[in-house]
Design a protein around this motif. Structure first.
Motif, mmCIF file in Angstrom:
data_model
loop_
_atom_site.group_PDB
_atom_site.id
_atom_site.type_symbol
_atom_site.label_atom_id
_atom_site.label_comp_id
_atom_site.label_asym_id
_atom_site.label_seq_id
_atom_site.Cartn_x
_atom_site.Cartn_y
_atom_site.Cartn_z
ATOM 1 N N ARG A 1 0.798 -0.927 0.181
ATOM 2 C CA ARG A 1 0.048 -0.130 0.037
ATOM 3 C C ARG A 1 0.856 0.806 -0.218
ATOM 4 O O ARG A 1 0.256 2.016 -1.061
ATOM 5 N N GLU B 1 1.927 2.140 -3.301
ATOM 6 C CA GLU B 1 0.248 2.262 -3.908
ATOM 7 C C GLU B 1 0.595 3.630 -4.247
ATOM 8 O O GLU B 1 0.932 4.126 -5.214
ATOM 9 N N THR C 1 3.370 5.926 -5.661
ATOM 10 C CA THR C 1 3.336 5.887 -7.535
ATOM 11 C C THR C 1 2.105 6.760 -7.643
ATOM 12 O O THR C 1 2.661 7.553 -8.803
ATOM 13 N N GLN C 2 0.839 6.137 -6.729
ATOM 14 C CA GLN C 2 0.257 7.699 -6.878
ATOM 15 C C GLN C 2 1.108 9.004 -6.661
ATOM 16 O O GLN C 2 0.533 10.025 -7.431
#
Length: 196
Positions: free
Chosen positions: A172, A175, A178-179
């Motif tokens: 997570r 993630e 990455t965002q």
């Protein structure tokens, strides 16, 4: 809890992930691809060997080493204004990565990367943030510019995920990172189009 407090309470893995996440969100400033730091993320899992960190770090540095043209630009960063200063900050984050994983070194790196990443987002945000980065890290968020606010949220979220879930929070955290990387890459692209 403020970002400063979260860093003070984090363990070695959380601190290393936090620093790595800051660097990863800014990797577009180093002309790096999205996978350049993935092996270092992999070194934070329970099944990895922390002794492999130095070699993996050197491989990442080799991938993100500036070309001759970029070195010339970097040397003239003062003439490039905010973008040049942002690139230098991103390079410093990579250069300051500790050669071995330890809590003391990870805390120093996480703290430095936190400041640098917030400063990068402050430099590149078209809406200027009047407050100093240290105030934001301590929890004073009034009038924060959108890009700085997003980076502060990303930093806090990564530390909270690792504190709550240990290695289970790595996916997570990646993630979230990455965002954030996509957001900054879009900002950098818009600036490049504006200069073109």
């Amino acid at each position: 809890m403020s970002l400063v407090e979260l860093i003070a309470q984090a363990d070695e893995r959380g601190l290393t992930a936090a620093a790595l996440a800051c660097l990863d969100r800014c990797v577009s400033l180093l002309d790096g691809d999205d996978e350049a730091l993935r092996p270092l993320w992999g070194n934070l899992t329970d099944t990895s060997d922390p002794a492999a960190w130095p070699e993996l770090l050197q491989q990442a540095r080799d991938k993100l080493e500036p070309g001759e043209g970029e070195k010339t630009e970097e040397g003239d960063a003062g003439g490039q204004g905010s973008y040049g200063a942002a690139v230098l900050l991103a390079r410093r984050m990579l250069a300051d990565a500790p050669p071995a994983r330890s809590t003391a070194e990870a805390r120093r790196w996480a703290d430095a990367c936190s400041v640098a990443a917030l400063q990068i987002h402050r430099l590149l945000d078209p809406i200027k943030d009047a407050s100093e980065v240290d105030a934001r890290r301590e929890g004073r968020t009034e009038g924060m510019s959108p890009l700085v606010a997003a980076e502060l949220r990303h930093q806090i979220t990564v530390l909270e995920l690792l504190a709550a879930h240990g290695t289970g929070g790595l996916r997570r955290a990646l993630e979230v990172t990455t965002q954030g990387r996509r957001v900054l890459r879009a900002v950098v692209s818009r600036r490049a189009r504006g200069r073109g």
